[in-house]
Design an enzyme around this catalytic site. Structure first.
Site, PDB file in Angstrom:
ATOM      1  N   HIS A  34      17.908 -37.030  -6.688  1.00  0.00           N
ATOM      2  CA  HIS A  34      17.033 -37.441  -5.598  1.00  0.00           C
ATOM      3  C   HIS A  34      15.596 -36.984  -5.807  1.00  0.00           C
ATOM      4  O   HIS A  34      14.854 -36.802  -4.845  1.00  0.00           O
ATOM      5  CB  HIS A  34      17.566 -36.907  -4.268  1.00  0.00           C
ATOM      6  CG  HIS A  34      18.932 -37.420  -3.941  1.00  0.00           C
ATOM      7  ND1 HIS A  34      19.179 -38.738  -3.641  1.00  0.00           N
ATOM      8  CD2 HIS A  34      20.132 -36.804  -3.915  1.00  0.00           C
ATOM      9  CE1 HIS A  34      20.484 -38.908  -3.421  1.00  0.00           C
ATOM     10  NE2 HIS A  34      21.085 -37.741  -3.600  1.00  0.00           N
ATOM     11  N   TRP A  77      -3.131  -2.673  -1.432  1.00  0.00           N
ATOM     12  CA  TRP A  77      -2.771  -4.060  -1.758  1.00  0.00           C
ATOM     13  C   TRP A  77      -3.518  -4.896  -0.742  1.00  0.00           C
ATOM     14  O   TRP A  77      -3.218  -4.856   0.448  1.00  0.00           O
ATOM     15  CB  TRP A  77      -1.258  -4.222  -1.625  1.00  0.00           C
ATOM     16  CG  TRP A  77      -0.724  -5.511  -2.145  1.00  0.00           C
ATOM     17  CD1 TRP A  77      -0.624  -5.882  -3.462  1.00  0.00           C
ATOM     18  CD2 TRP A  77      -0.170  -6.587  -1.384  1.00  0.00           C
ATOM     19  NE1 TRP A  77      -0.056  -7.124  -3.542  1.00  0.00           N
ATOM     20  CE2 TRP A  77       0.233  -7.577  -2.293  1.00  0.00           C
ATOM     21  CE3 TRP A  77       0.018  -6.814  -0.025  1.00  0.00           C
ATOM     22  CZ2 TRP A  77       0.812  -8.775  -1.888  1.00  0.00           C
ATOM     23  CZ3 TRP A  77       0.599  -7.997   0.366  1.00  0.00           C
ATOM     24  CH2 TRP A  77       0.990  -8.970  -0.548  1.00  0.00           C
ATOM     25  N   ARG A 121       5.268  -0.180  -6.298  1.00  0.00           N
ATOM     26  CA  ARG A 121       5.196  -0.995  -5.097  1.00  0.00           C
ATOM     27  C   ARG A 121       4.170  -2.114  -5.220  1.00  0.00           C
ATOM     28  O   ARG A 121       4.123  -3.000  -4.381  1.00  0.00           O
ATOM     29  CB  ARG A 121       4.844  -0.111  -3.905  1.00  0.00           C
ATOM     30  CG  ARG A 121       5.881   0.957  -3.639  1.00  0.00           C
ATOM     31  CD  ARG A 121       5.371   1.956  -2.637  1.00  0.00           C
ATOM     32  NE  ARG A 121       5.208   1.353  -1.334  1.00  0.00           N
ATOM     33  CZ  ARG A 121       6.162   1.322  -0.409  1.00  0.00           C
ATOM     34  NH1 ARG A 121       7.319   1.858  -0.654  1.00  0.00           N
ATOM     35  NH2 ARG A 121       5.954   0.767   0.758  1.00  0.00           N
ATOM     36  N   GLU A 144      17.688 -18.171  -7.246  1.00  0.00           N
ATOM     37  CA  GLU A 144      17.336 -16.801  -7.649  1.00  0.00           C
ATOM     38  C   GLU A 144      16.906 -16.770  -9.124  1.00  0.00           C
ATOM     39  O   GLU A 144      15.955 -16.058  -9.479  1.00  0.00           O
ATOM     40  CB  GLU A 144      18.524 -15.867  -7.380  1.00  0.00           C
ATOM     41  CG  GLU A 144      18.360 -14.426  -7.834  1.00  0.00           C
ATOM     42  CD  GLU A 144      17.184 -13.669  -7.209  1.00  0.00           C
ATOM     43  OE1 GLU A 144      16.550 -14.171  -6.284  1.00  0.00           O
ATOM     44  OE2 GLU A 144      16.900 -12.567  -7.713  1.00  0.00           O
ATOM     45  N   GLU A 192       8.506 -15.218 -10.981  1.00  0.00           N
ATOM     46  CA  GLU A 192       7.923 -13.922 -10.592  1.00  0.00           C
ATOM     47  C   GLU A 192       7.378 -13.155 -11.790  1.00  0.00           C
ATOM     48  O   GLU A 192       6.308 -12.579 -11.720  1.00  0.00           O
ATOM     49  CB  GLU A 192       8.988 -13.025  -9.939  1.00  0.00           C
ATOM     50  CG  GLU A 192       9.276 -13.317  -8.491  1.00  0.00           C
ATOM     51  CD  GLU A 192      10.344 -12.378  -7.927  1.00  0.00           C
ATOM     52  OE1 GLU A 192      10.163 -11.909  -6.811  1.00  0.00           O
ATOM     53  OE2 GLU A 192      11.367 -12.125  -8.605  1.00  0.00           O
ATOM     54  N   LYS A 203      13.281 -15.476 -10.286  1.00  0.00           N
ATOM     55  CA  LYS A 203      13.080 -14.391 -11.250  1.00  0.00           C
ATOM     56  C   LYS A 203      12.112 -14.840 -12.332  1.00  0.00           C
ATOM     57  O   LYS A 203      11.203 -14.113 -12.705  1.00  0.00           O
ATOM     58  CB  LYS A 203      14.400 -13.974 -11.921  1.00  0.00           C
ATOM     59  CG  LYS A 203      15.336 -13.114 -11.123  1.00  0.00           C
ATOM     60  CD  LYS A 203      14.864 -11.705 -10.876  1.00  0.00           C
ATOM     61  CE  LYS A 203      14.020 -11.575  -9.672  1.00  0.00           C
ATOM     62  NZ  LYS A 203      14.609 -11.511  -8.362  1.00  0.00           N
ATOM     63  N   CYS A 258       0.817  -1.207   0.000  1.00  0.00           N
ATOM     64  CA  CYS A 258       0.000   0.000   0.000  1.00  0.00           C
ATOM     65  C   CYS A 258       0.859   1.269   0.000  1.00  0.00           C
ATOM     66  O   CYS A 258       1.933   1.294   0.592  1.00  0.00           O
ATOM     67  CB  CYS A 258      -0.877   0.029   1.228  1.00  0.00           C
ATOM     68  SG  CYS A 258      -1.867  -1.440   1.445  1.00  0.00           S
TER      69      CYS A 258
HETATM   70  C1  G6P Z   1       9.106  -8.913  -1.845  1.00  0.00           C
HETATM   71  C2  G6P Z   1       9.729  -8.472  -3.143  1.00  0.00           C
HETATM   72  C3  G6P Z   1      11.022  -9.219  -3.372  1.00  0.00           C
HETATM   73  C4  G6P Z   1      11.949  -9.027  -2.187  1.00  0.00           C
HETATM   74  C5  G6P Z   1      11.288  -9.410  -0.875  1.00  0.00           C
HETATM   75  C6  G6P Z   1      12.107  -8.970   0.312  1.00  0.00           C
HETATM   76  O1  G6P Z   1       8.691 -10.234  -1.952  1.00  0.00           O
HETATM   77  O2  G6P Z   1       8.840  -8.708  -4.225  1.00  0.00           O
HETATM   78  O3  G6P Z   1      11.657  -8.741  -4.545  1.00  0.00           O
HETATM   79  O4  G6P Z   1      13.096  -9.804  -2.378  1.00  0.00           O
HETATM   80  O5  G6P Z   1      10.025  -8.778  -0.756  1.00  0.00           O
HETATM   81  O6  G6P Z   1      12.148  -7.561   0.338  1.00  0.00           O
HETATM   82  P1  G6P Z   1      13.290  -6.684   0.985  1.00  0.00           P
HETATM   83  O7  G6P Z   1      12.873  -5.284   0.712  1.00  0.00           O
HETATM   84  O8  G6P Z   1      13.265  -7.008   2.464  1.00  0.00           O
HETATM   85  O9  G6P Z   1      14.577  -7.060   0.380  1.00  0.00           O
END
Ligand code: G6P
Length: 618
Positions: free
Chosen positions: A514, A74, A27, A491, A498, A495, A2
């Site tokens: 496994h 949100w 955001r 990661e 996401e 990515k 939000c």
């Molecule tokens: C959310 C974002 C991610 C991020 C995570 C942790 O899920 O979408 O990209 O890695 O929060 O956020 P921070 O600001 O604590 O790194």
């Protein structure tokens, strides 16, 4: 998550508020709304979906006034629809408010207020606040807000206006970011925002509110008060707050010509490493200087154990940190999801350092984990990007990652900056624990070489786009790596899922046999991290196992590799560095692969569905 923006001044608030909301779009949100106060009372416009919908609504049904509040929501309580969008009002439509956070005792309060005759019109937890303020209002808004907040359990970043006490916005915070903006150059406007990006186009003078602070904004004046002093003989006590000057400018927040923020941020990464290391590498001494850790210098020297805690991509950075710190400094490191750490009964013996890693510095779980560690006596530090954020302020010491604003919801450059900061931290620890100056110098040299190597890694983009085109319709992906490249496999998979919504999993390469090996067929692309390091030959064996079963392999290899070209379907080359720094370079092609697959699939890369940039609720 939000977003809040509020304005009081001479101009029409509506376009300013909508512009502020646009700055907060990155955001992530699902509905938006604005309320203004004018001669006709409080007027609201709100709707589900994007800010463009709100603009359309305002065009069709114009509204104006020179004091107002606005919000991007949100959803946490109640569906993301027009009714549940903020601002919310009381029964008489005399109070309008926007809120970030969660009212945990919502059910109890709602029942109590309903009994008193209040009629609720939304499913949100926030609405109870409007009715509570209506109940406590005796002619002065800040008194009413403060009194209402004494009944709340939970978190809030709040901005409220009232018809009964017009011309002011009352704001308050507890565990949700909020700052005030003070007009510059004779402008008597006052602002409130949950994120500095919302107001940066108008002022750089800000005041960061702390937990349990409440402020009153009027044209040309503001007052900050201690929320906890409610009920004290002299009433709410004033507190003096410092005005800070924000160094980031708006241009840096804009796309700089790239089609998406994410691509811009990927390409910024050579500079990200430069910025994260600037002034911190001591070539001669073969070490790193991290001034922000001075506060806990003694605890660092005594540390027998380090716990790193984080969420999402930052958690992956922490995992790489574990390899880096253990290998360089030989201190045992444990990495734990912040959401798990906060509700366990963690063993935090004396001489344990706890580090929270967070891009935003506002992630609720990471903050709670840090507070839990502090309550158990641990020295804490933050590795944080957003200056002045809550985690940065609440930890005992810290390292800023200096990646600049990251707008794309999927983290890229912030991740690279975090791993770079962890490398510096590991190097500094190692040198204080006996790593030789010569080895230290080697590492300094390797870290200094990363930006140029990263430029080279980025130059494979065209080739990666071609690979992306071939795999854009895949339904699943597997990412495999070993050692410090295992977190990069995680990661890379994160990515892809996401932003392209393709299911992807990351595994340590040797674990494939496994379980995941059962999934291998010609429909299952497998991305291997296969740099020339001590486990290279083992990874080559895993690649052969996949090929034998008909799998299609994309291998990320280091320059000079001649062996794998014959064995895999696609090869992406990156320059070779120190094995423990290699993940920083290997991240780049995986970011580009995910990005181009997502673009080809027509996905909304910068604001993927259901995701938020900064998760300030549990
Ligand atoms: C959310 C974002 C991610 C991020 C995570 C942790 O899920 O979408 O990209 O890695 O929060 O956020 P921070 O600001 O604590 O790194």
């Amino acid at each position: 998550m939000c977003g809040i923006v509020g304005y009081v001044g001479k101009r029409d608030a509506v376009p300013l508020l909508v512009e502020g909301l646009r700055r907060l779009e990155y955001r992530g949100y699902d509905s938006a709304g604005v309320a203004v106060q004018n001669g006709r009372g409080l007027e609201l416009r709100k709707c589900a979906g994007k800010i463009a919908n709100l603009e359309r609504l305002i065009d069709e049904s114009p509204v104006g006034g020179n004091i107002g509040i606005a919000h991007t929501r949100w959803a946490t309580h109640g569906a993301p629809n027009q009714t549940n969008a903020h601002p919310h009002t009381d029964c008489k439509q005399e109070v309008a408010l926007v809120h970030n956070g969660i009212i945990e005792n919502n059910d109890v309060l709602r029942a109590k207020l309903t009994e008193l005759g209040h009629v609720f019109s939304t499913d949100t937890d926030t609405e109870v606040l409007a009715h509570l303020i209506e109940e406590t209002f005796r002619g002065n808004l800040e008194q009413a807000v403060a009194a209402a907040l004494t009944q709340i359990e939970g978190t809030f970043g709040l901005a409220v206006m009232s018809q009964g006490d017009p011309g002011k916005i009352v704001v308050a915070r507890r565990s949700a970011p909020l700052l005030l903006g003070v007009g510059e150059n004779g402008d008597r406007a006052m602002w409130v925002a949950s994120d500095v990006a919302a107001i940066l186009g108008h002022t750089r003078q800000v005041i960061y509110l702390e937990d349990d602070e409440i402020a009153i904004l009027k044209e040309g004046e503001y007052e900050t008060l201690d929320l906890k002093s409610i009920g004290s003989p002299g009433g709410l006590q004033r507190i003096e707050k410092e005005i800070s000057r924000v160094a980031w400018d708006l241009e840096r927040i804009e796309r700089a010509g790239y089609p998406h923020f994410m691509l811009k941020e990927i390409h910024e990464q050579p500079n990200t490493v430069r910025d994260a290391t600037r002034g911190r590498l001591l070539e001669e001494e073969g070490t790193a200087r991290l001034g922000g850790l001075a506060e806990i210098s003694e605890q660092i020297d005594r540390a027998e154990r380090i716990i790193l805690t984080a969420c999402g991509t930052s958690w992956h950075a922490a995992l790489i940190g574990e390899y880096l710190i253990e290998e360089f400094a030989r201190i045992p490191v444990e990495v734990e999801y912040a959401s798990e750490l906060r509700y366990r009964n963690p063993v935090i013996p004396p001489n344990t350092l706890v580090g929270g890693i967070s891009q935003s510095g506002e992630t609720a779980d990471t903050l709670a984990a840090i507070r839990e560690a502090q309550s158990r006596g641990a020295a804490t530090f933050g590795i944080v990007n957003v200056v002045g954020s809550t985690i940065a302020r609440e930890t005992h010491a810290g390292v800023y990652t200096h990646a600049g604003p990251e707008i794309g919801v999927a983290s890229t450059k912030a991740f690279v900056a975090q791993v770079t900061a962890l490398a510096l931290f590991g190097l500094m620890l190692a040198r204080r624990r006996g790593l030789s100056i010569l080895e230290g110098r080697e590492l300094v040299k390797a870290i200094s070489g990363l930006p140029a190597q990263m430029e080279e890694a980025l130059s494979s983009e065209d080739h990666i786009r071609e690979i992306a085109a071939e795999f854009q319709d895949a339904r699943n992906f597997l990412y495999l790596g070993r050692g410090p490249n295992f977190p990069i496999a995680l990661e890379g998979a994160l990515k892809l899922k996401e932003i392209s919504y393709i299911h992807a999993e990351g595994y340590p390469a040797a674990e494939m046999k496994h379980g995941p090996i059962a999934l291998i067929d010609e429909e299952m692309p497998v991305v291997f991290l296969a740099p020339k390091d001590s486990v290279y030959s083992k990874v080559v064996l895993n690649i052969e196992e996949v090929k034998t079963r008909g799998g299609r392999v994309i291998a990320i290899v280091t320059n000079g590799d001649t062996e794998l070209a014959k064995k895999v379907d696609h090869l992406i080359r990156v320059p070779k560095t120190h094995p423990l720094l290699q993940p920083i370079l290997n991240a780049v092609p995986l970011q580009l692969l995910a990005y181009h697959i997502a673009v080809l699939r027509g996905c909304h890369v910068d604001q993927p569905r259901n995701l938020a940039k900064s998760v300030t609720v549990e």
